[in-house]
Design a protein around this motif. Structure first.
Motif, PDB file in Angstrom:
ATOM      1  N   PHE A   1      24.268   1.144  78.618  1.00  0.00           N
ATOM      2  CA  PHE A   1      23.232   2.154  78.826  1.00  0.00           C
ATOM      3  C   PHE A   1      23.448   3.339  77.885  1.00  0.00           C
ATOM      4  O   PHE A   1      24.344   4.146  78.076  1.00  0.00           O
ATOM      5  CB  PHE A   1      23.236   2.618  80.286  1.00  0.00           C
ATOM      6  N   GLU A   2      22.592   3.420  76.875  1.00  0.00           N
ATOM      7  CA  GLU A   2      22.700   4.453  75.853  1.00  0.00           C
ATOM      8  C   GLU A   2      21.956   5.726  76.254  1.00  0.00           C
ATOM      9  O   GLU A   2      20.809   5.645  76.713  1.00  0.00           O
ATOM     10  CB  GLU A   2      22.125   3.935  74.533  1.00  0.00           C
TER      11      GLU A   2
ATOM     12  N   ARG B   1      19.890   6.455  85.449  1.00  0.00           N
ATOM     13  CA  ARG B   1      20.510   7.779  85.252  1.00  0.00           C
ATOM     14  C   ARG B   1      22.002   7.730  85.567  1.00  0.00           C
ATOM     15  O   ARG B   1      22.829   8.275  84.827  1.00  0.00           O
ATOM     16  CB  ARG B   1      19.811   8.831  86.132  1.00  0.00           C
ATOM     17  N   MET B   2      22.361   7.055  86.658  1.00  0.00           N
ATOM     18  CA  MET B   2      23.768   6.938  87.056  1.00  0.00           C
ATOM     19  C   MET B   2      24.573   6.211  85.972  1.00  0.00           C
ATOM     20  O   MET B   2      25.683   6.628  85.628  1.00  0.00           O
ATOM     21  CB  MET B   2      23.861   6.184  88.386  1.00  0.00           C
ATOM     22  N   MET B   3      24.010   5.136  85.430  1.00  0.00           N
ATOM     23  CA  MET B   3      24.716   4.351  84.426  1.00  0.00           C
ATOM     24  C   MET B   3      24.868   5.130  83.110  1.00  0.00           C
ATOM     25  O   MET B   3      25.940   5.107  82.487  1.00  0.00           O
ATOM     26  CB  MET B   3      24.001   3.017  84.191  1.00  0.00           C
TER      27      MET B   3
ATOM     28  N   ASN C   1      28.391   6.335  81.418  1.00  0.00           N
ATOM     29  CA  ASN C   1      28.691   6.002  80.031  1.00  0.00           C
ATOM     30  C   ASN C   1      29.114   7.261  79.269  1.00  0.00           C
ATOM     31  O   ASN C   1      30.111   7.257  78.544  1.00  0.00           O
ATOM     32  CB  ASN C   1      27.482   5.344  79.360  1.00  0.00           C
ATOM     33  N   ILE C   2      28.368   8.332  79.444  1.00  0.00           N
ATOM     34  CA  ILE C   2      28.695   9.602  78.782  1.00  0.00           C
ATOM     35  C   ILE C   2      30.069  10.097  79.226  1.00  0.00           C
ATOM     36  O   ILE C   2      30.888  10.546  78.410  1.00  0.00           O
ATOM     37  CB  ILE C   2      27.605  10.661  79.061  1.00  0.00           C
TER      38      ILE C   2
ATOM     39  N   LEU D   1      33.260  10.761  76.805  1.00  0.00           N
ATOM     40  CA  LEU D   1      33.956  12.051  76.749  1.00  0.00           C
ATOM     41  C   LEU D   1      35.450  11.898  77.034  1.00  0.00           C
ATOM     42  O   LEU D   1      36.287  12.543  76.392  1.00  0.00           O
ATOM     43  CB  LEU D   1      33.319  13.037  77.724  1.00  0.00           C
ATOM     44  N   GLN D   2      35.792  11.042  77.984  1.00  0.00           N
ATOM     45  CA  GLN D   2      37.199  10.782  78.275  1.00  0.00           C
ATOM     46  C   GLN D   2      37.905  10.161  77.074  1.00  0.00           C
ATOM     47  O   GLN D   2      39.033  10.530  76.741  1.00  0.00           O
ATOM     48  CB  GLN D   2      37.344   9.862  79.487  1.00  0.00           C
TER      49      GLN D   2
END
Length: 121
Positions: free
Chosen positions: A25-26, A101-103, A107-108, A112-113
């Protein structure tokens, strides 16, 4: 099996599904593949439906009683009634925009991690 342990395993399996598939999910609308997203959503829905059915069976709760409890809790402070993330994961099974939205959000978070880990090397 301990019922609390069973519930924990269910939440783990749902979380594992999210982590496994969220990278598809981009966040960039230009690169989104709605057909693929909807196929993944259908798999997710089947997983959640199976787990909820098993949970309700283990707890001897009918679907009507479960829906009634959800309606009651929706009219109250959700944070007191449900762990927000767990509730969102269940809700996302029947609401494609919430699922998407959750996916994307997960992913974001993973991206970030990864960036944070790279910066600390």
């Amino acid at each position: 099996m301990n019922k609390n342990l069973s519930v924990s395993i269910d939440i783990y399996q749902i979380g594992s599904f999210v982590i496994t598939f969220c990278t598809v999910f981009e966040p960039d609308a230009e690169h989104q593949d709605e057909e693929e997203y909807q196929k993944i959503h259908e798999q997710y829905k089947q997983l959640v439906d199976f787990m909820l059915g098993s949970f309700m069976e283990d707890m001897s709760i009918t679907a009507d009683k479960f829906q009634h409890a959800l309606k009651l809790s929706a009219s109250r402070d959700m944070k007191k009634q449900f762990h927000t993330t767990a509730f969102e994961q269940v809700w996302a099974a029947d609401d494609y925009p919430v699922f998407k939205r959750m996916m994307i959000q997960r992913n974001i978070e993973l991206q970030l991690q990864a960036l944070e880990l790279l910066q600390h090397k």
